[in-house]
Design an enzyme around this catalytic site. Structure first.
Site, PDB file in Angstrom:
ATOM      1  CG  ASP A  34      -2.060   0.968   1.108  1.00 35.62           C
ATOM      2  OD1 ASP A  34      -2.334   1.431  -0.015  1.00 35.62           O
ATOM      3  OD2 ASP A  34      -2.684   1.277   2.140  1.00 35.62           O
ATOM      4  N   GLY A  35       0.342   2.304  -0.657  1.00 37.79           N
ATOM      5  CA  GLY A  35       0.979   3.625  -0.605  1.00 37.79           C
ATOM      6  C   GLY A  35       1.604   4.091  -1.906  1.00 37.79           C
ATOM      7  CD1 TRP A  39       7.532   6.416  -2.785  1.00 39.35           C
ATOM      8  CD2 TRP A  39       7.136   6.832  -4.965  1.00 39.35           C
ATOM      9  NE1 TRP A  39       8.745   6.478  -3.428  1.00 39.35           N
ATOM     10  CE2 TRP A  39       8.536   6.735  -4.766  1.00 39.35           C
ATOM     11  CE3 TRP A  39       6.654   7.085  -6.245  1.00 39.35           C
ATOM     12  CZ2 TRP A  39       9.455   6.880  -5.805  1.00 39.35           C
ATOM     13  CZ3 TRP A  39       7.565   7.241  -7.286  1.00 39.35           C
ATOM     14  CH2 TRP A  39       8.951   7.137  -7.056  1.00 39.35           C
ATOM     15  NE  ARG A  47      -4.058   7.023  -7.143  1.00 39.26           N
ATOM     16  CZ  ARG A  47      -3.934   6.692  -5.851  1.00 39.26           C
ATOM     17  NH1 ARG A  47      -3.690   7.617  -4.951  1.00 39.26           N
ATOM     18  NH2 ARG A  47      -4.069   5.440  -5.460  1.00 39.26           N
ATOM     19  CG  HIS A  51      -0.054   2.057  -9.282  1.00 40.39           C
ATOM     20  ND1 HIS A  51      -0.329   1.688  -7.977  1.00 40.39           N
ATOM     21  CD2 HIS A  51      -1.091   2.839  -9.675  1.00 40.39           C
ATOM     22  CE1 HIS A  51      -1.499   2.204  -7.614  1.00 40.39           C
ATOM     23  NE2 HIS A  51      -1.975   2.916  -8.612  1.00 40.39           N
ATOM     24  CB  SER A  79      -8.901  -5.075  -3.008  1.00 39.58           C
ATOM     25  OG  SER A  79      -9.481  -3.796  -3.233  1.00 39.58           O
ATOM     26  CD1 TRP A  83     -13.535  -4.710  -8.893  1.00 39.10           C
ATOM     27  CD2 TRP A  83     -12.862  -4.015 -10.913  1.00 39.10           C
ATOM     28  NE1 TRP A  83     -13.005  -5.796  -9.567  1.00 39.10           N
ATOM     29  CE2 TRP A  83     -12.595  -5.390 -10.809  1.00 39.10           C
ATOM     30  CE3 TRP A  83     -12.528  -3.354 -12.094  1.00 39.10           C
ATOM     31  CZ2 TRP A  83     -11.999  -6.128 -11.825  1.00 39.10           C
ATOM     32  CZ3 TRP A  83     -11.940  -4.082 -13.123  1.00 39.10           C
ATOM     33  CH2 TRP A  83     -11.676  -5.448 -12.981  1.00 39.10           C
ATOM     34  NE  ARG A  85      -7.535   2.317  -5.537  1.00 41.87           N
ATOM     35  CZ  ARG A  85      -6.324   2.282  -5.023  1.00 41.87           C
ATOM     36  NH1 ARG A  85      -5.280   2.524  -5.787  1.00 41.87           N
ATOM     37  NH2 ARG A  85      -6.150   1.990  -3.747  1.00 41.87           N
ATOM     38  CG  LEU A 145       9.042 -17.277  -3.558  1.00 44.54           C
ATOM     39  CD1 LEU A 145       8.775 -17.373  -2.057  1.00 44.54           C
ATOM     40  CD2 LEU A 145       9.717 -15.939  -3.876  1.00 44.54           C
TER      41      LEU A 145
HETATM   42  C1  IPE Z   1      -5.488  -2.529  -0.234  1.00 48.13           C
HETATM   43  O1  IPE Z   1      -5.107  -1.208  -0.384  1.00 48.13           O
HETATM   44  C2  IPE Z   1      -5.462  -3.243  -1.555  1.00 48.13           C
HETATM   45  C3  IPE Z   1      -4.157  -3.419  -2.165  1.00 48.13           C
HETATM   46  C4  IPE Z   1      -3.006  -3.077  -1.665  1.00 48.13           C
HETATM   47  C5  IPE Z   1      -4.176  -4.075  -3.444  1.00 48.13           C
HETATM   48  P1  IPE Z   1      -6.179  -0.056  -0.604  1.00 48.13           P
HETATM   49  O2  IPE Z   1      -5.398   1.195  -0.737  1.00 48.13           O
HETATM   50  O3  IPE Z   1      -7.107  -0.398  -1.694  1.00 48.13           O
HETATM   51  O4  IPE Z   1      -7.006  -0.084   0.762  1.00 48.13           O
HETATM   52  P2  IPE Z   1      -7.834   1.051   1.505  1.00 48.13           P
HETATM   53  O5  IPE Z   1      -8.802   1.611   0.506  1.00 48.13           O
HETATM   54  O6  IPE Z   1      -6.871   2.080   1.967  1.00 48.13           O
HETATM   55  O7  IPE Z   1      -8.486   0.358   2.648  1.00 48.13           O
HETATM   56  C1  IPE Z   2      -1.483   0.209  -3.409  1.00 50.00           C
HETATM   57  O1  IPE Z   2      -1.228   1.573  -3.462  1.00 50.00           O
HETATM   58  C2  IPE Z   2      -1.661  -0.411  -4.756  1.00 50.00           C
HETATM   59  C3  IPE Z   2      -3.051  -0.778  -5.083  1.00 50.00           C
HETATM   60  C4  IPE Z   2      -4.090  -0.675  -4.328  1.00 50.00           C
HETATM   61  C5  IPE Z   2      -3.253  -1.320  -6.406  1.00 50.00           C
HETATM   62  P1  IPE Z   2      -2.405   2.608  -3.503  1.00 50.00           P
HETATM   63  O2  IPE Z   2      -2.794   2.857  -4.915  1.00 50.00           O
HETATM   64  O3  IPE Z   2      -3.517   2.187  -2.616  1.00 50.00           O
HETATM   65  O4  IPE Z   2      -1.711   3.905  -2.915  1.00 50.00           O
HETATM   66  P2  IPE Z   2      -2.322   4.923  -1.871  1.00 50.00           P
HETATM   67  O5  IPE Z   2      -2.779   4.134  -0.693  1.00 50.00           O
HETATM   68  O6  IPE Z   2      -3.454   5.608  -2.556  1.00 50.00           O
HETATM   69  O7  IPE Z   2      -1.195   5.827  -1.535  1.00 50.00           O
HETATM   70 MG    MG Z   3      -3.950   2.492  -0.670  1.00 52.29          MG
END
Ligand code: IPE
Ligand code: IPE
Ligand code: MG
Length: 263
Positions: A34-35, A39, A47, A51, A79, A83, A85, A145
């Protein structure tokens, strides 16, 4: 002899590796990557650049897991809620997945990595489904692995799907009601045959599970990084530190350990 900063870091990392290897390792590590978006935003980038950078972190984590001899690595990549997004971001994630698999599959295969998928990938675009199926097929006999990629995965959806499949098998008289127990139930999950995660890591300082592996993490050790460690920042050192945190935990499973006093 002059030792540059890079060499010092290298030596430090080697020492950390040895330290981590000297103690019991998790057999199965699950990661909520996540993040990425934050970043990129922090740097004034779109964004999707986050990724893309996240793929570099992924590569490093797979390599380190392999070096450590970890057996299972489960990665939350998309997740059932993602969708929601904007379509442009969803499309960019799909393209990145296709690009990643095309670019990396030969190397993953030559490193004996076995790719599996958890989730309802049938909802993905055909081109992504083809690459996924290809990656799974090419690596299916590998014995190193195990990398499980969670794609269109949701813990609740997984449990409901299992319940339905079990009900179907009861109706079809393949199993009886009395056969249903925790062991049988777990065989109907996407993770059938895979031991539960020992360690779950989530980057970016979010303290939630976001619908990941709800059934499987009943006794998993959870490690959350600080909010300044976004997924693209999660380097080898951060990974080793997360494993060291795991190695400091005492796993009790509801029981007692030897030095917890007398009854
Ligand atoms: C969880 O992260 C899903 C993945 C890392 C693929 P999200 O960024 O979607 O989760 P929320 O919305 O902060 O809970
Ligand atoms: C995790 O990063 C990757 C996916 C959910 C696909 P995010 O896209 O959720 O990044 P933040 O949380 O918005 O920073
Ligand atoms: Mg996120």
């Amino acid at each position: 002899m002059f030792i540059g900063k890079k060499d010092v870091n290298k030596a430090e990392l080697l020492a950390l590796m040895e330290q981590v290897k000297s103690k019991p390792l998790p057999q199965h590590v699950a990661i909520i990557m996540d993040g990425n978006g934050r970043w990129a935003t922090k740097r004034g980038l779109p964004r999707v650049a986050g990724h893309r950078q996240g793929v570099e972190a992924l590569r490093e984590v797979i390599k380190t897991s392999d070096e450590l001899g970890i057996k299972y690595l489960t990665l939350y990549a998309f997740s059932t809620e993602n969708w929601k997004r904007p379509a442009t971001e969803v499309d960019a994630l799909m393209s990145l997945l296709v690009e990643y698999l095309r670019k990396e599959i030969q190397e993953l295969n030559s490193n004996n990595v076995k790719i599996s998928v958890l989730g309802h990938v049938e909802a993905f675009p055909p081109i992504a489904q083809r690459e996924i199926a290809n990656a799974v097929e090419i690596t299916k006999n590998n014995t190193g692995l195990n990398v499980n990629i969670a794609l269109n995965y949701g813990g609740r959806a997984e449990i409901v799907r299992a319940a339905k499949a079990i009900a179907r098998d009861v109706l079809d008289k393949k199993i009886s009601l009395d056969d249903i127990d925790e062991r049988l139930f777990s065989r109907y999950l996407y993770t059938a045959g895979i031991p539960d995660p020992d360690l779950l890591i989530r980057t970016s300082g979010e303290f939630r599970l976001s619908n990941f592996l709800l059934y499987q993490i009943a006794y998993t050790e959870l490690v959350f990084t600080d909010s300044d460690v976004l997924w693209p920042d999660f380097d080898k050192r951060a990974y080793l530190e997360a494993i060291m945190e795991y190695q400091r935990r005492q796993r009790r499973y509801g029981g007692l350990i030897a030095d917890e006093g007398t009854v």
